[in-house]
Design a protein around this motif. Structure first.
Motif, PDB file in Angstrom:
ATOM      1  N   GLN A 111     -15.391  28.573   0.883  1.00 20.06           N
ATOM      2  CA  GLN A 111     -15.369  27.864   2.034  1.00 20.06           C
ATOM      3  C   GLN A 111     -14.650  26.968   0.324  1.00 20.06           C
ATOM      4  O   GLN A 111     -13.780  26.017   0.728  1.00 20.06           O
ATOM      5  CB  GLN A 111     -16.587  26.228   1.870  1.00 20.06           C
ATOM      6  CG  GLN A 111     -17.203  27.676   3.579  1.00 20.06           C
ATOM      7  CD  GLN A 111     -18.554  26.658   3.761  1.00 20.06           C
ATOM      8  OE1 GLN A 111     -19.388  26.829   3.074  1.00 20.06           O
ATOM      9  NE2 GLN A 111     -17.992  25.396   4.287  1.00 20.06           N
ATOM     10  N   PHE A 112     -15.438  27.079  -0.557  1.00 17.21           N
ATOM     11  CA  PHE A 112     -13.843  26.106  -1.632  1.00 17.21           C
ATOM     12  C   PHE A 112     -12.397  27.010  -1.745  1.00 17.21           C
ATOM     13  O   PHE A 112     -11.513  26.056  -2.346  1.00 17.21           O
ATOM     14  CB  PHE A 112     -14.752  26.683  -3.239  1.00 17.21           C
ATOM     15  CG  PHE A 112     -15.791  25.676  -2.913  1.00 17.21           C
ATOM     16  CD1 PHE A 112     -16.621  24.995  -2.199  1.00 17.21           C
ATOM     17  CD2 PHE A 112     -17.188  26.555  -4.269  1.00 17.21           C
ATOM     18  CE1 PHE A 112     -17.396  24.532  -2.666  1.00 17.21           C
ATOM     19  CE2 PHE A 112     -17.809  25.461  -4.673  1.00 17.21           C
ATOM     20  CZ  PHE A 112     -18.888  24.833  -4.266  1.00 17.21           C
ATOM     21  N   ASN A 113     -12.223  28.445  -1.616  1.00 16.71           N
ATOM     22  CA  ASN A 113     -11.069  28.304  -1.817  1.00 16.71           C
ATOM     23  C   ASN A 113     -10.351  27.963  -0.794  1.00 16.71           C
ATOM     24  O   ASN A 113      -8.903  27.397  -0.460  1.00 16.71           O
ATOM     25  CB  ASN A 113     -11.130  30.409  -1.408  1.00 16.71           C
ATOM     26  CG  ASN A 113     -11.221  31.182  -2.245  1.00 16.71           C
ATOM     27  OD1 ASN A 113     -10.690  30.140  -3.780  1.00 16.71           O
ATOM     28  ND2 ASN A 113     -11.796  32.403  -2.149  1.00 16.71           N
ATOM     29  N   GLN A 114     -11.306  27.910   0.945  1.00 19.27           N
ATOM     30  CA  GLN A 114     -10.491  27.173   1.792  1.00 19.27           C
ATOM     31  C   GLN A 114     -10.045  25.423   1.560  1.00 19.27           C
ATOM     32  O   GLN A 114      -8.782  24.892   1.400  1.00 19.27           O
ATOM     33  CB  GLN A 114     -11.199  27.012   3.319  1.00 19.27           C
ATOM     34  CG  GLN A 114     -11.440  28.522   3.439  1.00 19.27           C
ATOM     35  CD  GLN A 114     -12.237  28.693   4.386  1.00 19.27           C
ATOM     36  OE1 GLN A 114     -12.340  28.140   5.663  1.00 19.27           O
ATOM     37  NE2 GLN A 114     -12.523  29.947   5.553  1.00 19.27           N
ATOM     38  N   MET A 115     -11.300  25.000   0.399  1.00 17.30           N
ATOM     39  CA  MET A 115     -11.119  23.361   0.747  1.00 17.30           C
ATOM     40  C   MET A 115      -9.847  23.752  -0.737  1.00 17.30           C
ATOM     41  O   MET A 115      -9.000  22.627  -0.692  1.00 17.30           O
ATOM     42  CB  MET A 115     -11.589  23.052  -0.054  1.00 17.30           C
ATOM     43  CG  MET A 115     -13.029  22.243   0.930  1.00 17.30           C
ATOM     44  SD  MET A 115     -15.283  22.926   0.238  1.00 17.30           S
ATOM     45  CE  MET A 115     -16.055  23.043   1.963  1.00 17.30           C
ATOM     46  N   GLY A 116      -9.752  24.304  -1.516  1.00 19.45           N
ATOM     47  CA  GLY A 116      -8.387  24.309  -2.039  1.00 19.45           C
ATOM     48  C   GLY A 116      -6.997  24.185  -1.783  1.00 19.45           C
ATOM     49  O   GLY A 116      -6.639  23.954  -2.151  1.00 19.45           O
ATOM     50  N   GLU A 117      -7.548  24.981  -0.653  1.00 19.11           N
ATOM     51  CA  GLU A 117      -6.032  25.065   0.002  1.00 19.11           C
ATOM     52  C   GLU A 117      -5.467  24.068   0.930  1.00 19.11           C
ATOM     53  O   GLU A 117      -4.511  23.803   0.479  1.00 19.11           O
ATOM     54  CB  GLU A 117      -6.200  26.786   0.863  1.00 19.11           C
ATOM     55  CG  GLU A 117      -5.618  27.997   0.074  1.00 19.11           C
ATOM     56  CD  GLU A 117      -3.794  28.415  -0.060  1.00 19.11           C
ATOM     57  OE1 GLU A 117      -3.129  27.787   0.125  1.00 19.11           O
ATOM     58  OE2 GLU A 117      -4.264  29.160   0.239  1.00 19.11           O
ATOM     59  N   THR A 118      -6.665  23.269   0.910  1.00 18.27           N
ATOM     60  CA  THR A 118      -5.645  21.831   1.771  1.00 18.27           C
ATOM     61  C   THR A 118      -5.852  20.732   0.666  1.00 18.27           C
ATOM     62  O   THR A 118      -5.034  20.259   0.376  1.00 18.27           O
ATOM     63  CB  THR A 118      -7.280  21.690   2.827  1.00 18.27           C
ATOM     64  OG1 THR A 118      -7.736  22.090   3.097  1.00 18.27           O
ATOM     65  CG2 THR A 118      -7.377  20.338   2.510  1.00 18.27           C
TER      66      THR A 118
ATOM     67  N   PRO B 225      -8.423  31.419  -9.016  1.00 23.71           N
ATOM     68  CA  PRO B 225      -8.598  30.523  -9.873  1.00 23.71           C
ATOM     69  C   PRO B 225      -7.178  29.431  -9.659  1.00 23.71           C
ATOM     70  O   PRO B 225      -7.532  28.084 -10.229  1.00 23.71           O
ATOM     71  CB  PRO B 225      -7.828  31.044 -11.270  1.00 23.71           C
ATOM     72  CG  PRO B 225      -9.142  32.421 -10.863  1.00 23.71           C
ATOM     73  CD  PRO B 225      -8.561  32.444  -9.524  1.00 23.71           C
ATOM     74  N   ALA B 226      -6.085  30.356  -9.038  1.00 28.60           N
ATOM     75  CA  ALA B 226      -5.053  29.074  -8.512  1.00 28.60           C
ATOM     76  C   ALA B 226      -5.395  27.838  -7.590  1.00 28.60           C
ATOM     77  O   ALA B 226      -4.498  26.983  -7.726  1.00 28.60           O
ATOM     78  CB  ALA B 226      -3.966  30.454  -8.168  1.00 28.60           C
ATOM     79  N   LEU B 227      -7.011  28.591  -7.304  1.00 27.04           N
ATOM     80  CA  LEU B 227      -6.869  26.711  -5.541  1.00 27.04           C
ATOM     81  C   LEU B 227      -8.331  26.417  -6.234  1.00 27.04           C
ATOM     82  O   LEU B 227      -9.195  24.856  -6.162  1.00 27.04           O
ATOM     83  CB  LEU B 227      -7.593  27.951  -4.315  1.00 27.04           C
ATOM     84  CG  LEU B 227      -6.288  28.620  -3.680  1.00 27.04           C
ATOM     85  CD1 LEU B 227      -6.751  29.183  -3.007  1.00 27.04           C
ATOM     86  CD2 LEU B 227      -5.209  27.556  -4.001  1.00 27.04           C
TER      87      LEU B 227
END
Length: 299
Positions: free
Chosen positions: A155-162, A197-199
């Motif tokens: 979920q954190f990765n998805q939020m990072g994308e957003t 780490p990019a997100l």
């Protein structure tokens, strides 16, 4: 008399030769913050800027947010970290009004804790409009299994994308629960190892890491570059209820002079005071005292 004069000339010549062969680093001036010339006393550095999590003075914020932020700026805080106190991340202000306040006080809202599980796009758009760099998840609670932590990491990765699509960064702020051993591992490790780490960046709450029995410096070294923000608060020496050990900076056992230097070497950028327990005085008095401590601290 001639012999004395001859000796004086010889001595001067020897000193001149010695100076000519003296290593250049003994004469070189420091070039960077904290860098010193060899042979000189080690120079100390000070934090050029530091911030405060507004939750530390939540009652004052609820009464008069603008007056509170002006007072904090007067104490020496150059950075603010917000939270949603029921009035939104801008505390009921319009973006233009909020930016005007930041300009007037010489401060910047670098981040805000937020409910990232709801209306993330809308919050991100608002944050981007006023120059906030980070939206931070402040709490997920202890998960039942390591697999649950893995799902949170996804979920954190998805939020990072957003947030990336809005020009912002995502970060997660730890408590002690993710540092409690579980199934032979730490939930925090699962979050670190399974986020991009990019997100996704992290905000280390140094107090909660410390009272969980983990050495903050060692954990930073384990994941260099992943912690970009931190909460600075002190713990009184000893053991006991971790919720009851908070003290003013400098009154506890956490070695902040060393930690600040070590964490900067590991990529830390933002040092944010947070005070949740007030053994003496008011929250605003604590904020002022903590600002004086960090202003004077040499590392």
């Amino acid at each position: 008399m001639k012999n004395q004069r001859r000796k004086f000339i010889q001595m001067g010549a020897m000193l001149g030769v010695g100076a000519a062969f003296m290593p250049l680093q003994f004469c070189a001036a420091p070039k960077k913050e904290g860098e010193v010339a060899v042979g000189e006393a080690v120079a100390k550095s000070k934090l050029e800027s530091f911030g405060i999590q507004l939750y530390s003075v939540k009652e004052d914020m609820a009464t008069d947010a603008q007056a509170t932020m002006r007072a904090l700026a007067g104490y020496g805080y150059k950075q603010l970290e917000g939270f949603d106190g029921g009035k939104g991340i801008l505390w009921g202000m319009q973006p233009a009004e909020f930016k005007s306040l930041m300009s007037e006080t010489g401060t910047s809202m670098v981040a805000s804790h937020a409910n990232v599980f709801e209306n993330l796009d809308a919050q991100a758009a608002q944050a981007a409009e006023v120059g906030i760099k980070y939206l931070i998840c402040p709490w997920i609670g202890a998960q039942k299994s390591l697999d649950d932590y893995k799902k949170i990491a996804d979920q954190f990765n998805q939020m990072g994308e957003t947030l990336k699509s809005h020009g912002l960064r995502f970060a997660y702020h730890n408590h002690d629960y993710s540092f409690v051993p579980q199934e032979g591992a730490l939930g925090q490790d699962i979050l670190m190892d399974n986020t991009d780490p990019a997100l996704v960046d992290f905000e280390m709450d140094i107090y909660w890491v410390h009272v969980a029995g983990i050495n903050p410096a060692e954990y930073l070294a384990k994941y260099p570059g992943r912690f970009r923000l931190c909460h600075v608060k002190d713990a009184e020496a000893g053991t006991g209820d971790p919720h009851e050990r908070g003290v003013l900076l400098g009154a506890g056992e956490i070695p902040y002079a060393d930690l600040i230097k070590q964490s900067k070497d590991m990529g830390m950028e933002y040092f944010i005071v947070e005070q949740e327990r007030f053994p003496t005085g008011t929250p605003m008095e604590a904020a002022e005292a903590n600002a004086k401590y960090l202003s004077a601290l040499e590392y």
